[in-house]
Write an enzyme that holds these catalytic residues in place. Structure first.
Site, PDB file in Angstrom:
ATOM      1  N   ASN A 149      90.944 -55.278  29.448  1.00 16.95           N
ATOM      2  CA  ASN A 149      90.243 -54.176  30.142  1.00 16.95           C
ATOM      3  C   ASN A 149      89.135 -54.640  31.082  1.00 16.95           C
ATOM      4  O   ASN A 149      88.979 -54.090  32.177  1.00 16.95           O
ATOM      5  CB  ASN A 149      89.741 -53.143  29.132  1.00 16.95           C
ATOM      6  CG  ASN A 149      88.766 -53.711  28.141  1.00 16.95           C
ATOM      7  OD1 ASN A 149      88.828 -54.894  27.811  1.00 16.95           O
ATOM      8  ND2 ASN A 149      87.870 -52.898  27.674  1.00 16.95           N
ATOM      9  N   CYS A 281      85.871 -50.181  26.000  1.00 16.96           N
ATOM     10  CA  CYS A 281      85.722 -49.889  24.569  1.00 16.96           C
ATOM     11  C   CYS A 281      84.507 -48.997  24.310  1.00 16.96           C
ATOM     12  O   CYS A 281      84.409 -48.368  23.261  1.00 16.96           O
ATOM     13  CB  CYS A 281      85.612 -51.189  23.788  1.00 16.96           C
ATOM     14  SG  CYS A 281      84.321 -52.257  24.419  1.00 16.96           S
ATOM     15  N   GLU A 459      77.942 -59.869  18.778  1.00 16.98           N
ATOM     16  CA  GLU A 459      77.849 -60.825  19.886  1.00 16.98           C
ATOM     17  C   GLU A 459      76.538 -60.570  20.608  1.00 16.98           C
ATOM     18  O   GLU A 459      75.795 -59.652  20.266  1.00 16.98           O
ATOM     19  CB  GLU A 459      79.036 -60.638  20.824  1.00 16.98           C
ATOM     20  CG  GLU A 459      80.369 -60.928  20.152  1.00 16.98           C
ATOM     21  CD  GLU A 459      81.560 -60.845  21.095  1.00 16.98           C
ATOM     22  OE1 GLU A 459      81.547 -60.001  22.011  1.00 16.98           O
ATOM     23  OE2 GLU A 459      82.500 -61.629  20.910  1.00 16.98           O
TER      24      GLU A 459
HETATM   25  P1  NDP Z   1      95.120 -56.398  21.818  1.00 21.12           P
HETATM   26  O1  NDP Z   1      94.595 -56.421  20.431  1.00 21.12           O
HETATM   27  O2  NDP Z   1      96.526 -56.003  22.047  1.00 21.12           O
HETATM   28  O3  NDP Z   1      94.975 -57.835  22.490  1.00 21.12           O
HETATM   29  C1  NDP Z   1      93.757 -58.526  22.583  1.00 21.12           C
HETATM   30  C2  NDP Z   1      94.049 -59.999  22.742  1.00 21.12           C
HETATM   31  O4  NDP Z   1      94.678 -60.477  21.549  1.00 21.12           O
HETATM   32  C3  NDP Z   1      95.025 -60.317  23.868  1.00 21.12           C
HETATM   33  O5  NDP Z   1      94.689 -61.546  24.450  1.00 21.12           O
HETATM   34  C4  NDP Z   1      96.338 -60.388  23.127  1.00 21.12           C
HETATM   35  O6  NDP Z   1      97.317 -61.109  23.826  1.00 21.12           O
HETATM   36  C5  NDP Z   1      95.911 -61.087  21.862  1.00 21.12           C
HETATM   37  N1  NDP Z   1      96.816 -60.917  20.738  1.00 21.12           N
HETATM   38  C6  NDP Z   1      97.788 -59.980  20.549  1.00 21.12           C
HETATM   39  N2  NDP Z   1      98.422 -60.196  19.372  1.00 21.12           N
HETATM   40  C7  NDP Z   1      97.844 -61.279  18.804  1.00 21.12           C
HETATM   41  C8  NDP Z   1      98.059 -61.994  17.579  1.00 21.12           C
HETATM   42  N3  NDP Z   1      99.004 -61.645  16.708  1.00 21.12           N
HETATM   43  N4  NDP Z   1      97.275 -63.045  17.308  1.00 21.12           N
HETATM   44  C9  NDP Z   1      96.303 -63.414  18.159  1.00 21.12           C
HETATM   45  N5  NDP Z   1      96.074 -62.808  19.349  1.00 21.12           N
HETATM   46  C10 NDP Z   1      96.821 -61.740  19.661  1.00 21.12           C
HETATM   47  O7  NDP Z   1      94.102 -55.515  22.638  1.00 21.12           O
HETATM   48  P2  NDP Z   1      94.255 -55.067  24.143  1.00 21.12           P
HETATM   49  O8  NDP Z   1      94.394 -56.257  25.031  1.00 21.12           O
HETATM   50  O9  NDP Z   1      95.274 -53.982  24.178  1.00 21.12           O
HETATM   51  O10 NDP Z   1      92.800 -54.479  24.443  1.00 21.12           O
HETATM   52  C11 NDP Z   1      92.425 -53.188  24.202  1.00 21.12           C
HETATM   53  C12 NDP Z   1      91.666 -53.091  22.896  1.00 21.12           C
HETATM   54  O11 NDP Z   1      90.511 -53.910  22.942  1.00 21.12           O
HETATM   55  C13 NDP Z   1      91.162 -51.698  22.643  1.00 21.12           C
HETATM   56  O12 NDP Z   1      91.396 -51.363  21.297  1.00 21.12           O
HETATM   57  C14 NDP Z   1      89.666 -51.811  22.896  1.00 21.12           C
HETATM   58  O13 NDP Z   1      88.896 -50.877  22.216  1.00 21.12           O
HETATM   59  C15 NDP Z   1      89.392 -53.194  22.437  1.00 21.12           C
HETATM   60  N6  NDP Z   1      88.150 -53.675  23.020  1.00 21.12           N
HETATM   61  C16 NDP Z   1      87.054 -53.828  22.200  1.00 21.12           C
HETATM   62  C17 NDP Z   1      85.839 -54.230  22.736  1.00 21.12           C
HETATM   63  C18 NDP Z   1      84.643 -54.440  21.861  1.00 21.12           C
HETATM   64  O14 NDP Z   1      83.716 -55.093  22.320  1.00 21.12           O
HETATM   65  N7  NDP Z   1      84.613 -53.940  20.644  1.00 21.12           N
HETATM   66  C19 NDP Z   1      85.688 -54.473  24.177  1.00 21.12           C
HETATM   67  C20 NDP Z   1      86.902 -54.286  24.928  1.00 21.12           C
HETATM   68  C21 NDP Z   1      88.085 -53.898  24.357  1.00 21.12           C
HETATM   69  P3  NDP Z   1      98.399 -60.306  24.732  1.00 21.12           P
HETATM   70  O15 NDP Z   1      97.631 -59.556  25.751  1.00 21.12           O
HETATM   71  O16 NDP Z   1      99.202 -61.372  25.310  1.00 21.12           O
HETATM   72  O17 NDP Z   1      99.138 -59.419  23.797  1.00 21.12           O
END
Ligand code: NDP
Length: 478
Positions: A149, A281, A459
């Site tokens: 995002n 988020c 963080e």
């Molecule tokens: P995901 O959980 O799908 O992915 C996050 C990262 O994890 C990506 O790089 C993804 O790779 C990787 N990933 C996916 N599966 C695995 C696995 N099994 N093991 C290790 N890594 C993995 O989240 P999104 O990218 O869809 O992001 C949106 C989400 O992030 C929302 O829920 C949002 O709320 C949250 N978010 C939270 C924030 C916070 O500070 N609390 C800030 C910003 C977002 P790939 O993309 O290749 O699948």
């Protein structure tokens, strides 16, 4: 077509198996570049170089680290236009917003370079018997995994403190938005970051992310992403006794009391609802409005939202760009359908949009829904798109109960001119971050993170420096 590379041992490298994935432009729906489909072997190679580089990086002077991290910040600033354009094309966000995020990415490096210079540890004196001091040492090789995002901003938010604290890093950006992380590798080379200190491995979460999390020698994982991915990561990393920081999803309340500064609350609510297509988020997807101003606020909000232009992210008049991927676009639309089934009335939006010259892009109109129960699925599950629900409330106690009724607890926004009410709400809301009469006002020294299923750990500021170091107590008998 452009092929991007992994960044391992200070050089751009193809994935070992030479496999690539398609990378889409969300505003056109077309493939515009190829990214490495790396796997365990690439992660292992990156780890080997990172552990070699760690032998010297951990011993570099603070000043040397400070200088090189600052050079990276300067180069991000210098290349703001190129990076912002790449981010906008890759993610779908408006170009003007991407420019701000590139500036904030440079600030991450600058901030943590300075933080490392100021970071100090404690000493505990046992009168006449002994003196204790705490050594804060880098952990070693750490893994950083970030979402799509705010791609470069969240990537650098992890990498910068990890490096500043003296660790070497193997990092994985989201496979959906890899472009600015790739451009960052070039910047690190130009800035003279020693080879192997930072390694960037591109590819799928279940392959590259998983390999990082389960790598026996990577001792800490800093992850930002969805709650279900976070749960899975915790289940793998916890039995390996890894240090874990999890920043997960949110379903944030935006609480508007009748005594608020109406215009400020209104203007900011448009942002909290729809900035970055609602894909932040910290966005407030549940809007609670005190009953005496409910109808007036609703009408004003609808008017403001009708002025938001959805369109080509590269045009300066576009306030809302494209949804990041086809899969996410379909997920957001499916929640709008669910809202209808759950009895919601769509006040505006509720559909995808065809944009001139971008007919195959993934655009969704900003959507406001009314009449949903506060505890229905649409009001308790994270949608993460340009969709908000508005609800009236009658008292502080009632709104607290509704606001606290989800499994999430990341951020909230409260609008009131009554200082006692503001303090009371802040104390009782289940949330890691509380904004009163503002939103997204960030001081990088403050603890950042959520409670409940929004995450574990914090963080920012010293919290990040503490996460990326191991404390060791040294007790000296006098
Ligand atoms: P995901 O959980 O799908 O992915 C996050 C990262 O994890 C990506 O790089 C993804 O790779 C990787 N990933 C996916 N599966 C695995 C696995 N099994 N093991 C290790 N890594 C993995 O989240 P999104 O990218 O869809 O992001 C949106 C989400 O992030 C929302 O829920 C949002 O709320 C949250 N978010 C939270 C924030 C916070 O500070 N609390 C800030 C910003 C977002 P790939 O993309 O290749 O699948």
């Amino acid at each position: 077509m452009q092929r991007i590379s992994n960044y391992i041992n200070g050089a751009l490298q193809s994935p070992i198996k030479s496999l690539y994935l398609d990378n889409y432009n969300p505003a056109t729906g077309a493939v515009y570049s190829l990214i490495p489909d790396s796997d365990e072997a690439d992660v292992d190679l990156a780890y080997t170089h990172a552990s070699e580089a760690y032998k010297t990086w951990r011993l570099t002077s603070l000043e040397e680290r400070f200088m090189v991290l600052n050079r990276i910040a300067e180069l991000i600033d210098k290349n703001n236009d190129e990076l912002a354009l790449a981010e906008s094309i890759d993610q779908g966000k408006p170009l003007w917003l991407a420019k701000n995020e590139m500036t904030r990415s440079a600030q991450n490096f600058r901030f943590f370079a300075t933080a490392a210079m100021q970071f100090a540890s404690e000493s505990h004196n046992m009168e006449g018997q002994a003196i204790n001091y705490t050594l804060r040492q880098p952990i070693g090789v750490v893994g950083c995994i970030s979402p799509w995002n705010l791609p470069l901003y969240l990537f650098t938010w992890k990498i910068a403190p990890a490096l500043a604290a003296g660790n070497c890093v193997v990092a994985k950006p989201s496979e959906i938005t890899p472009m600015t992380a790739f451009l960052l590798s070039r910047i690190c080379m130009e800035a003279g970051l020693p080879a192997g200190v930072l390694n960037i491995v591109h590819g799928l979460g279940p392959k590259v992310g998983s390999a990082l999390v389960s790598h026996p020698k990577i001792k800490a994982i800093s992850f930002t992403g969805g709650t279900s991915t976070g749960k899975h990561i915790a289940s793998v990393a916890a039995p390996m006794f890894k240090k874990l920081s999890l920043e997960l999803g949110g379903k944030n309340p935006n609480i508007i009391f009748a005594d608020c500064d109406f215009e400020k609350a209104l203007k900011t609510t448009v942002q909290t609802s729809f900035l970055n297509q609602g894909e932040i988020c910290l966005c407030g997807s549940r809007i609670f409005i005190e009953r005496p101003i409910y109808e007036k606020f609703k009408a004003a909000l609808l008017l403001e939202v009708s002025k938001l232009q959805v369109g080509n992210p590269l045009l300066k008049e576009s306030r809302i760009g494209a949804i990041v991927s086809k899969m996410h676009f379909e997920k957001v639309l499916s929640y709008i359908e669910l809202a209808k089934q759950e009895g919601g009335s769509i006040l505006t939006g509720g559909t995808s949009l065809k944009i001139e010259d971008h007919e195959n892009g993934w655009f969704i109109a900003p959507t406001i829904i009314e009449n949903l129960a506060y505890d229905c699925r649409c009001n308790t599950e994270e949608i993460f798109g340009p969709v908000v629900s508005i609800m009236p409330f009658d008292s502080a106690d009632e709104v607290l109960e509704m606001a606290n009724s989800t499994d999430y607890g990341l951020a909230c926004t409260i609008w009131t001119q009554d200082i006692s009410k503001a303090h009371n709400m802040a104390a009782n809301i289940q949330s890691g971050i509380v904004w009163i009469n503002c939103w997204l006002l960030r001081d990088l020294r403050t603890p950042f993170g959520g409670v409940k299923q929004s995450g574990v750990g914090r963080e920012g500021g010293w919290e990040a420096m503490r996460f990326f170091t191991e404390p060791k107590n040294v007790c000296i008998k006098l």
